[in-house]
Write a protein that holds these residues in place. Sequence first.
Motif, PDB file in Angstrom:
ATOM      1  N   LYS A 126       0.734  -1.208  -0.041  1.00 34.80           N
ATOM      2  CA  LYS A 126       0.480  -0.211  -0.351  1.00 34.80           C
ATOM      3  C   LYS A 126       0.768   1.438  -0.035  1.00 34.80           C
ATOM      4  O   LYS A 126       0.060   2.428  -0.255  1.00 34.80           O
ATOM      5  CB  LYS A 126      -0.884  -0.384   1.435  1.00 34.80           C
ATOM      6  CG  LYS A 126      -1.761  -1.228   1.146  1.00 34.80           C
ATOM      7  CD  LYS A 126      -3.168  -0.620   2.449  1.00 34.80           C
ATOM      8  CE  LYS A 126      -4.535  -1.785   1.948  1.00 34.80           C
ATOM      9  NZ  LYS A 126      -4.830  -1.834   3.074  1.00 34.80           N
TER      10      LYS A 126
ATOM     11  N   LYS B 136       0.640   4.178  -6.031  1.00 34.29           N
ATOM     12  CA  LYS B 136       0.592   3.817  -5.211  1.00 34.29           C
ATOM     13  C   LYS B 136       2.087   4.965  -4.217  1.00 34.29           C
ATOM     14  O   LYS B 136       3.040   5.694  -4.835  1.00 34.29           O
ATOM     15  CB  LYS B 136       1.382   2.411  -4.424  1.00 34.29           C
ATOM     16  CG  LYS B 136       0.775   1.933  -4.822  1.00 34.29           C
ATOM     17  CD  LYS B 136       1.042  -0.022  -4.563  1.00 34.29           C
ATOM     18  CE  LYS B 136       0.436  -0.932  -5.332  1.00 34.29           C
ATOM     19  NZ  LYS B 136       0.506  -1.890  -4.981  1.00 34.29           N
TER      20      LYS B 136
ATOM     21  N   PRO C  11      -6.751   2.882  -0.727  1.00 32.24           N
ATOM     22  CA  PRO C  11      -5.984   2.678  -1.455  1.00 32.24           C
ATOM     23  C   PRO C  11      -6.175   3.991  -3.135  1.00 32.24           C
ATOM     24  O   PRO C  11      -6.106   3.710  -3.688  1.00 32.24           O
ATOM     25  CB  PRO C  11      -5.714   1.040  -2.209  1.00 32.24           C
ATOM     26  CG  PRO C  11      -6.280   0.241  -0.598  1.00 32.24           C
ATOM     27  CD  PRO C  11      -7.244   1.408  -0.136  1.00 32.24           C
TER      28      PRO C  11
END
Length: 259
Positions: A50, A98, A203
Amino acid sequence: MVTEAVKYEKKDSIAFITMNRPEKRNALSIEMAAGLVDALKDAEKDPEVKVVIISGEGKIFSAGGDLEVLHTLDNSAKIMEYMKQALAIIQTIRELDKYVISAVHGFAAGAGFSIAVAADFVVAKKDAAFVCSFTNVGIIPDLGLLKELTDNLPNAVVKEWISSGRPIAAEEAYHRGIVNHVTAEDVVEAAMHYAAFIVDGPPLANTFVKHMVNHADEWSSGTNDLQETAIQTLLLQTEDNKEGIQAFFEKRKPNFRGK
């Protein structure tokens, strides 16, 4: 590309990418540049990751470009190839889906400074410093550093930092908005704690926030409005949105899954 110049580890939804040339003060070689790009792409492809934390092995984050390598670049083709490989690090960090955190200790000089501030967030050890060392060898800042600084600082400050080549203490960088968090503790551990809001966050929404912010200066207000509307329409139909709303009413912490 497997390389000893870059280490890659994963723990608790965090990918740890470490520049691993401590004997060269983590100076940026072509091998390291390629390894960093490959490691970043590996993190992006891993659904369990993540957030990414970039750090340096040994006493410092990075001394910047490897002068021993640069000294051998005796024609435009070789220089362009080196620059292309190095710039790919910055471009990959910016476009990664990310968030990336740089964990800076010792000092980040030259291209090391560029890599550090290309990250989405910067965590720095209290005694760390950032150095625009480019003019010391008769060149200008590269790897996007000039734009990064001019986008965030007054022109007079940018010119002073670059032309003087003086070390910028972590506290000064923090007060100038270049660093997010300063710590007296181990900087990688501090970055892990700092990353908690990302690891626990949604996310998909984080991905869109990153790209919207990174490209905001390229769009007109009208284009931005269209982008927001399209993205919000998508996110309002996700499982994460439903989970967030349910958690709100149940007065608990949401469990986002990126769906």
